[in-house]
Design a protein around this motif. Structure first.
Motif, PDB file in Angstrom:
ATOM      1  N   THR A  93       2.899  25.302 -21.292  1.00 47.19           N
ATOM      2  CA  THR A  93       4.018  25.034 -22.191  1.00 47.19           C
ATOM      3  C   THR A  93       5.343  24.910 -21.452  1.00 47.19           C
ATOM      4  N   GLY A  94       5.523  25.643 -20.351  1.00 51.31           N
ATOM      5  CA  GLY A  94       6.769  25.565 -19.594  1.00 51.31           C
ATOM      6  C   GLY A  94       7.030  24.185 -19.039  1.00 51.31           C
ATOM      7  N   LEU A  95       5.984  23.434 -18.763  1.00 52.23           N
ATOM      8  CA  LEU A  95       6.152  22.077 -18.238  1.00 52.23           C
ATOM      9  C   LEU A  95       6.730  21.154 -19.296  1.00 52.23           C
ATOM     10  N   VAL A  96       6.367  21.372 -20.548  1.00 50.10           N
ATOM     11  CA  VAL A  96       6.805  20.501 -21.619  1.00 50.10           C
ATOM     12  C   VAL A  96       8.299  20.650 -21.874  1.00 50.10           C
ATOM     13  N   THR A  97       8.788  21.887 -21.840  1.00 49.93           N
ATOM     14  CA  THR A  97      10.205  22.131 -22.112  1.00 49.93           C
ATOM     15  C   THR A  97      11.074  21.974 -20.886  1.00 49.93           C
ATOM     16  N   GLY A  98      10.484  22.032 -19.698  1.00 50.22           N
ATOM     17  CA  GLY A  98      11.268  21.940 -18.480  1.00 50.22           C
ATOM     18  C   GLY A  98      11.959  23.242 -18.122  1.00 50.22           C
ATOM     19  N   THR A  99      11.563  24.345 -18.782  1.00 49.83           N
ATOM     20  CA  THR A  99      12.210  25.636 -18.523  1.00 49.83           C
ATOM     21  C   THR A  99      11.451  26.461 -17.506  1.00 49.83           C
ATOM     22  N   GLY A 100      10.329  25.974 -17.043  1.00 44.11           N
ATOM     23  CA  GLY A 100       9.539  26.717 -16.057  1.00 44.11           C
ATOM     24  C   GLY A 100       8.441  25.821 -15.560  1.00 44.11           C
ATOM     25  N   VAL A 118       0.840  -1.207   0.000  1.00 44.97           N
ATOM     26  CA  VAL A 118       0.000   0.000   0.000  1.00 44.97           C
ATOM     27  C   VAL A 118       0.870   1.251   0.000  1.00 44.97           C
ATOM     28  N   ARG A 119       1.954   1.239   0.795  1.00 44.88           N
ATOM     29  CA  ARG A 119       2.836   2.400   0.861  1.00 44.88           C
ATOM     30  C   ARG A 119       3.562   2.613  -0.470  1.00 44.88           C
ATOM     31  N   ASP A 120       3.978   1.514  -1.105  1.00 45.64           N
ATOM     32  CA  ASP A 120       4.661   1.638  -2.395  1.00 45.64           C
ATOM     33  C   ASP A 120       3.709   2.150  -3.474  1.00 45.64           C
ATOM     34  N   LEU A 121       2.476   1.647  -3.456  1.00 44.84           N
ATOM     35  CA  LEU A 121       1.478   2.126  -4.417  1.00 44.84           C
ATOM     36  C   LEU A 121       1.207   3.610  -4.202  1.00 44.84           C
ATOM     37  N   ALA A 122       1.064   3.992  -2.939  1.00 44.20           N
ATOM     38  CA  ALA A 122       0.808   5.399  -2.629  1.00 44.20           C
ATOM     39  C   ALA A 122       1.985   6.275  -3.034  1.00 44.20           C
ATOM     40  N   GLU A 123       3.214   5.738  -2.929  1.00 45.83           N
ATOM     41  CA  GLU A 123       4.387   6.511  -3.334  1.00 45.83           C
ATOM     42  C   GLU A 123       4.341   6.838  -4.819  1.00 45.83           C
ATOM     43  N   GLY A 124       3.933   5.855  -5.633  1.00 44.90           N
ATOM     44  CA  GLY A 124       3.812   6.107  -7.066  1.00 44.90           C
ATOM     45  C   GLY A 124       2.753   7.146  -7.374  1.00 44.90           C
ATOM     46  N   LEU A 125       1.615   7.064  -6.703  1.00 41.61           N
ATOM     47  CA  LEU A 125       0.549   8.044  -6.910  1.00 41.61           C
ATOM     48  C   LEU A 125       0.984   9.429  -6.459  1.00 41.61           C
ATOM     49  N   ARG A 126       1.680   9.492  -5.316  1.00 36.40           N
ATOM     50  CA  ARG A 126       2.147  10.795  -4.827  1.00 36.40           C
ATOM     51  C   ARG A 126       3.177  11.401  -5.775  1.00 36.40           C
ATOM     52  N   PHE A 127       4.042  10.563  -6.333  1.00 35.36           N
ATOM     53  CA  PHE A 127       5.057  11.081  -7.245  1.00 35.36           C
ATOM     54  C   PHE A 127       4.404  11.717  -8.471  1.00 35.36           C
ATOM     55  N   VAL A 128       3.447  11.012  -9.071  1.00 32.93           N
ATOM     56  CA  VAL A 128       2.753  11.574 -10.234  1.00 32.93           C
ATOM     57  C   VAL A 128       1.994  12.836  -9.843  1.00 32.93           C
ATOM     58  N   GLY A 129       1.363  12.812  -8.667  1.00 31.76           N
ATOM     59  CA  GLY A 129       0.610  13.982  -8.224  1.00 31.76           C
ATOM     60  C   GLY A 129       1.487  15.169  -7.891  1.00 31.76           C
ATOM     61  N   ALA A 130       2.704  14.908  -7.411  1.00 29.60           N
ATOM     62  CA  ALA A 130       3.588  15.999  -7.018  1.00 29.60           C
ATOM     63  C   ALA A 130       4.355  16.581  -8.189  1.00 29.60           C
ATOM     64  N   GLU A 131       4.577  15.796  -9.240  1.00 33.71           N
ATOM     65  CA  GLU A 131       5.344  16.254 -10.400  1.00 33.71           C
ATOM     66  C   GLU A 131       4.385  16.951 -11.378  1.00 33.71           C
ATOM     67  N   SER A 132       4.525  18.256 -11.526  1.00 33.50           N
ATOM     68  CA  SER A 132       3.572  19.045 -12.318  1.00 33.50           C
ATOM     69  C   SER A 132       3.511  18.593 -13.767  1.00 33.50           C
TER      70      SER A 132
END
Length: 435
Positions: A423-430, A234-248
């Motif tokens: 658009t800034g998310l796609v290039t990683g510049t902002g 459960v903790r590992d599954l939640a870690e994956g969900l949190r990572f996707v949720g935290a990464e814009s």
């Protein structure tokens, strides 16, 4: 772990460099890498076998005297089982060696479809057996897909990601064009032949996977502290969900992918239902899907070339806006071939965006989270797409095909506005955030 993996692992989700290195244009073909060729071939064989059997498995039940409702229920339950298993498989794929998971999953699917082949060949088709086999096959496919999520990172260097992803997309598009025709030819020979072909294809997939020499074991995280709690599913599954949720950026991918999957599915089925309502023949309706498949194949082949020559942000925003008039055009045509050309145009556009998004997703995700990231994104997109056929049918019956096409065009416009604002998310510049 090789040097490229070590660099990606150190950068982790904070990677903010350009999407592609300048050497991408001169990177060697991924097919020069033996193990990538094996991995590509395994997917091609798997796809052909699955297409050859999945479309005709309901016909097998109908031929055994079962009603159409039950035959459709078997297909739906099997698809849902794959969605349920996928996140679970993602957790395990990030914990252990991925190649054995792929190998065992292929053998399991071969056994499931082999049992159905035997039943059909002997003339003893039982609904419960077919349902169980279909569920096992879909679950095994979900395990294989989860374990394969991080394969590209291990087989090709970062500058080779766009070409590798483009070739994988082209493979899948070609399979979708050739597979149903192959299945039809095999079904004409005997009802059990497509099922035998599917079982044999899984055995070939297992053999090709076994032949891969590269170590696909995920990178180990830092050694746990003695005070850390023991590993928990459960903790590992939640870690994956949190990572996707935290990464814009990954949140952007979830929204864009789910939206595109839903809208494309609605457009495809809207074209089929509207063509049928106008009295189009089955062969004409098949032409619509064929042209859409050819568009997707050409788009996948051209995607790496476009990605090397155009800025990533321009590809994503330009493609998103280009879908708006294409969808609107479906509202003002009554020709079946025009439906096919317009849908083919949409299918031509999408692959370049997928290459951009998948490449950057690989760059921002640590190796130990690749499978969970892939299953989260895949499950989100597939779960929405599952609703597309029934939604399109209800809306076409209630409001007509033109209203549905115009509604899809409006939804595409909203998605394009969202992509433009990020658009800034796609290039990683902002951050690209407007929150």
């Amino acid at each position: 772990m090789d040097e490229a993996d070590e660099e990606l692992e150190r950068s982790g989700p904070q990677h903010s460099g350009p999407l592609l290195s300048k050497s991408a244009s001169s990177s060697p073909s991924p097919f020069r890498v033996r193990d990538f060729t094996l991995f590509w071939a395994a997917g091609a064989v798997d796809g052909l076998g699955t297409c050859a059997s999945s479309l005709f498995l309901p016909l097998t039940l109908l031929g055994a005297g079962y009603p159409a409702g039950l035959a459709g229920l078997v297909a739906s339950v099997a698809l849902v089982s794959g969605l349920v298993v996928s996140p679970v498989a993602g957790v395990h794929a990030d914990r252990r060696s991925r190649k054995p998971m792929m190998y065992v999953a292929a053998l399991t699917a071969a056994g499931a479809m082999g049992s159905v082949f035997v039943a059909v060949a002997l003339g003893h088709v039982v609904l419960v057996h077919v349902l169980a086999a279909a569920v096992v096959e879909q679950a095994a496919a979900a395990v294989y897909g989860a374990a394969a999520s991080g394969t590209i990172r291990r087989l090709v260097p970062p500058e080779g990601y766009p070409r590798a992803i483009g070739y994988l997309q082209a493979r899948d598009q070609a399979v979708q064009i050739v597979g149903p025709t192959l299945g039809g030819v095999l079904f004409q020979l005997a009802r059990w032949v497509p099922l035998l072909a599917d079982a044999v294809s899984f055995l070939l997939v297992a053999a090709l996977t076994k032949a891969i020499r590269t170590d696909l074991t995920p990178a180990s995280p830092a050694p746990p502290d003695r005070t850390d709690p023991p590993p928990s599913f459960v903790r590992d599954l939640a870690e994956g969900l949190r990572f996707v949720g935290a990464e814009s950026f990954l949140r952007f991918v979830v929204v864009w992918t789910a939206g595109i999957n839903a809208l494309l599915g609605a457009l495809y089925f809207n074209a089929v239902f509207a063509s049928h309502a106008r009295g189009a023949s089955p062969s004409s309706i098949g032409l619509v899907l064929t042209l859409a498949g050819v568009g997707g194949l050409l788009g996948a082949l051209a995607a790496p070339w476009l990605v090397r020559r155009l800025p990533a942000a321009r590809i994503v925003t330009g493609a998103s806006w280009a879908m708006v008039p294409t969808a609107a055009g479906l509202a003002f045509t009554s020709r079946t071939w025009a439906y096919g050309l317009l849908l083919g145009g949409v299918s031509l556009i999408v692959p370049s965006v997928v290459v951009v998004l998948q490449t950057r997703a690989l760059l921002v995700t640590p190796d130990r989270l690749l499978a969970r990231m892939g299953t989260v994104l895949g499950t989100a997109g597939q779960a929405v797409a599952v609703l597309a056929p029934v939604t399109a049918g209800v809306l076409v019956a209630a409001y007509g095909g033109r209203a549905v096409a115009l509604g899809c065009a409006g939804a595409f416009a909203a998605l394009a506005l969202y992509a433009t604002a990020r658009t800034g998310l796609v290039t990683g510049t902002g951050t690209g955030e407007a929150e």
